[in-house]
Design an enzyme around this catalytic site. Structure first.
Site, PDB file in Angstrom:
ATOM      1  N   CYS A 120       0.808  -1.220   0.000  1.00  0.00           N
ATOM      2  CA  CYS A 120       0.000   0.000   0.000  1.00  0.00           C
ATOM      3  C   CYS A 120       0.842   1.271   0.000  1.00  0.00           C
ATOM      4  CB  CYS A 120      -0.942   0.008   1.201  1.00  0.00           C
ATOM      5  SG  CYS A 120      -2.141  -1.341   1.194  1.00  0.00           S
TER       6      CYS A 120
ATOM      7  N   HIS B 132      -9.089   3.626  -1.550  1.00  0.00           N
ATOM      8  CA  HIS B 132      -7.676   3.281  -1.360  1.00  0.00           C
ATOM      9  C   HIS B 132      -7.194   2.529  -2.601  1.00  0.00           C
ATOM     10  CE1 HIS B 132      -3.989   1.789   0.144  1.00  0.00           C
ATOM     11  NE2 HIS B 132      -4.413   0.827   0.944  1.00  0.00           N
TER      12      HIS B 132
ATOM     13  N   CYS C  45       0.339   2.266   6.473  1.00  0.00           N
ATOM     14  CA  CYS C  45       0.596   0.876   6.856  1.00  0.00           C
ATOM     15  C   CYS C  45       0.664   0.031   5.582  1.00  0.00           C
ATOM     16  CB  CYS C  45      -0.492   0.355   7.786  1.00  0.00           C
ATOM     17  SG  CYS C  45      -2.176   0.460   7.139  1.00  0.00           S
TER      18      CYS C  45
END
Length: 391
Positions: free
Chosen positions: A89, A347, A377
């Site tokens: 990510c 996201h 994260c």
């Protein structure tokens, strides 16, 4: 050490899975942002020395070197090289840090850090599930890894549940945070806060009408505690639901990073200066907790306290992550994700790093603030932290 500056930042509006960006090939999504950065900076595209493109699912339409393919889908000349990277990510936040390091080392003067992810056209997990369906290999985790950590696999859902339990968050607290994300994103959208950062993309709707995609699709303008409370739990006895998790999203984003010499040679105006670059790693089982110690280390290395930071973007992968970050770091809730976060805005995995940076820079400018911090994260228990000074 030489300084690194951000001179342009842009992102697409998020598209829901199967939504308005479903017909956009990811290479074209990435190419559109590259073109926007060149246009916004006013620089000659031939002067760009590298493109660092973050992408998580590098398979299917995002396989075969998505970074170079995005360059080829843009108006940039063939002379512009590219590299595709994956830090899960945090891929495009790492792209920022690699680009800044290249500039700060003096080896390059103009680098684009970007990211792209079409979660509609390249579903999450495809790079693992496709080989498994063909009977190729045993997957990315060897038996030695499983034995070392005592688990059959690693799961972000399990990690988020572990965080909620560790820090004592109830479902009501998670739902309340999620509701606030939607409310802030809705207010920002209605106030035009995202207008300058968004790259309009041509689309055709279901009725065949042509138009432009300029508004994040995932925002629930009518969200309430009652509607969020009706969403089914992800696990019986747990506290997480799909409503307290980030939304699957299609999108691209990027920033242009240059040296002081490039500022002078090309007459560029800096938006911000890169102040600190930090990356750390910890427990891959709980996985999502690493932004906490990473932020502590970044502040220590920068000689700063959290009170010195005006705004912070902490990726809303799941609601327990930013809530735990606030609890441990001691941040001011009013400075966190001021225009909403991934729970409302989506996201898009590999694009989220430069997406958050784009939003952070525009929010600092709108509020006439100086210092911004961003953290993410990442799979494997990794976290990036980037601190910038708006100029």
């Amino acid at each position: 050490m030489a300084e690194a500056y951000i001179v342009a930042a842009a992102r697409t509006a998020g598209g829901r899975r199967g939504g308005k960006l479903k017909d956009w090939h990811p290479a074209d999504l990435g190419g559109a942002v590259l073109d926007a950065l060149v246009q916004r900076s006013g620089i000659d595209g031939a002067a760009i020395e590298d493109v660092i493109m973050g992408c998580v699912m590098q398979a299917g339409e995002q396989g075969g070197h998505i970074g170079r393919n995005a360059v080829m889908a843009s108006s940039l000349p063939d002379s512009v090289p590219a590299v595709s990277i994956d830090r899960q990510c945090g891929s495009s936040q790492q792209a920022i840090q690699f680009a800044a390091q290249a500039v700060m080392s003096g080896t390059q003067d103009i680098v684009i850090a970007a990211g792209v992810e079409s979660m509609t056209r390249v579903p999450m997990g495809l790079s693992v599930t496709a080989p498994a369906q063909l009977g190729i290999g045993v997957g990315p985790l060897s038996q030695r890894i499983k034995d070392r950590y005592g688990v059959p696999g690693f799961s972000q859902f399990v990690g988020a549940g572990m965080m909620a339990q560790k820090y004592g968050f109830s479902r009501e607290e998670l739902d309340a945070f999620s509701l606030e994300s939607h409310k802030r994103a809705a207010a920002a959208t209605q106030a035009g806060a995202f207008t300058d950062e968004i790259v309009p993309l041509a689309i055709v709707d279901e009725e065949g009408n042509e138009g432009f995609h300029t508004t994040d699709e995932g925002i629930r303008y009518d969200a309430s505690m009652e509607s969020l409370g009706a969403v089914k739990l992800l696990q019986e006895g747990g506290v997480l639901t799909a409503a307290s998790a980030s939304q699957i999203c299609d999108g691209s984003s990027g920033v242009m990073i240059v040296s002081e010499r490039a500022l002078k040679d090309h007459g560029l105006t800096p938006l911000a200066r890169i102040h600190n670059l930090t990356v750390t790693a910890g427990d891959p089982v709980i996985m999502l907790e690493e932004p906490l110690p990473a932020t502590q280390r970044a502040l220590l290395r920068a000689g700063m306290k959290i009170e010195d930071i005006d705004l912070y973007e902490v990726n809303e992968a799941f609601a327990p992550v930013p809530l735990a970050w606030l609890k441990v770091i001691g941040g001011d809730h009013a400075r966190l994700n001021v225009n909403g976060g991934a729970i409302a805005l989506g996201h898009p995995l590999g694009a989220s790093g430069t997406k958050l940076m784009t939003t952070l820079l525009h929010a600092l400018k709108a509020r006439d603030k100086r210092w911004g911090l961003q953290t993410m994260c990442e799979g494997g228990g990794i976290a990036n932290v980037t601190i910038v000074e708006r100029l």
